[in-house]
Design an enzyme around this catalytic site. Structure first.
Site, PDB file in Angstrom:
ATOM      1  CG  HIS A 144      -1.947  -0.978   1.327  1.00 54.80           C
ATOM      2  ND1 HIS A 144      -2.106  -1.781   2.439  1.00 54.80           N
ATOM      3  CD2 HIS A 144      -2.923  -1.346   0.461  1.00 54.80           C
ATOM      4  CE1 HIS A 144      -3.130  -2.585   2.251  1.00 54.80           C
ATOM      5  NE2 HIS A 144      -3.645  -2.357   1.046  1.00 54.80           N
ATOM      6  CE  LYS A 176     -12.536  -6.059   1.880  1.00 55.59           C
ATOM      7  NZ  LYS A 176     -11.276  -5.452   1.459  1.00 55.59           N
ATOM      8  NE  ARG A 221      -2.826  -8.138  -4.181  1.00 54.74           N
ATOM      9  CZ  ARG A 221      -3.615  -8.270  -3.134  1.00 54.74           C
ATOM     10  NH1 ARG A 221      -3.118  -8.194  -1.937  1.00 54.74           N
ATOM     11  NH2 ARG A 221      -4.896  -8.492  -3.269  1.00 54.74           N
ATOM     12  CB  SER A 247      -4.538  -6.348   4.632  1.00 55.78           C
ATOM     13  OG  SER A 247      -4.103  -5.068   4.272  1.00 55.78           O
TER      14      SER A 247
END
Length: 159
Positions: free
Chosen positions: A17, A41, A90, A128
């Site tokens: 990040h 989440k 990614r 994360s």
């Protein structure tokens, strides 16, 4: 002034990040790193903890604003006068999710662009979720997150 919004859960913020934030500053004068409420989440860290981790991780950078919001990202962008949303990619699976999100945002606000930045190869595996998984098994994540964040992770999960 060219402004952009970098939205995420940042639970916790990682070096991946941080790399996207730093590289975004070469494209924009001001980057708003914003935690948006996501009812789907479940987070390991509270909103205040995540905001503080982002503030600490970006304290050396000029042009970073840390915030949280219940708005949609494009609504927040309009409120602050931002012209773009920054997203990190990614791998292929990120592209599928991120392109759907970008098209949704384009539908909602054609005047707000989405800018994709590819993660560096050395950070392609960092997420994360993987940081929390490693930490929950007492693994060392110090190379994956800023030092302050690592302290918070050790305090939460132990060493």
């Amino acid at each position: 002034m060219r402004k952009a919004v970098y939205a995420g859960t940042f639970d916790p913020i990682t070096n991946g990040h941080l790399d996207i934030i730093e590289r975004s500053l070469s494209l924009f004068d001001e980057i708003h790193v914003v935690i948006f409420y996501n009812p789907y989440k479940k987070t390991a860290f509270s909103l205040e903890e995540r905001l503080e981790m982002i503030r600490q991780a970006t304290s050396h950078l000029k042009g970073v604003v840390v915030d949280s919001s219940d708005d949609l990202a494009v609504e927040y962008a309009r409120k602050i006068g931002a012209s773009a949303l920054v997203r990190g990619l990614r791998a292929t699976q990120d592209y599928q999710y991120e392109s759907q999100l970008a098209y949704t945002n384009q539908y909602l606000a054609e005047d707000i662009e989405t800018v994709f930045l590819m993660t560096r190869l050395s950070q392609m595996f960092i997420s994360s979720s993987s940081v929390k998984e490693i930490a929950s098994h007492k693994g060392d994540v110090s190379a994956l997150v800023p030092a302050y964040v690592n302290e918070k992770i050790v305090n939460k999960y132990g060493k």
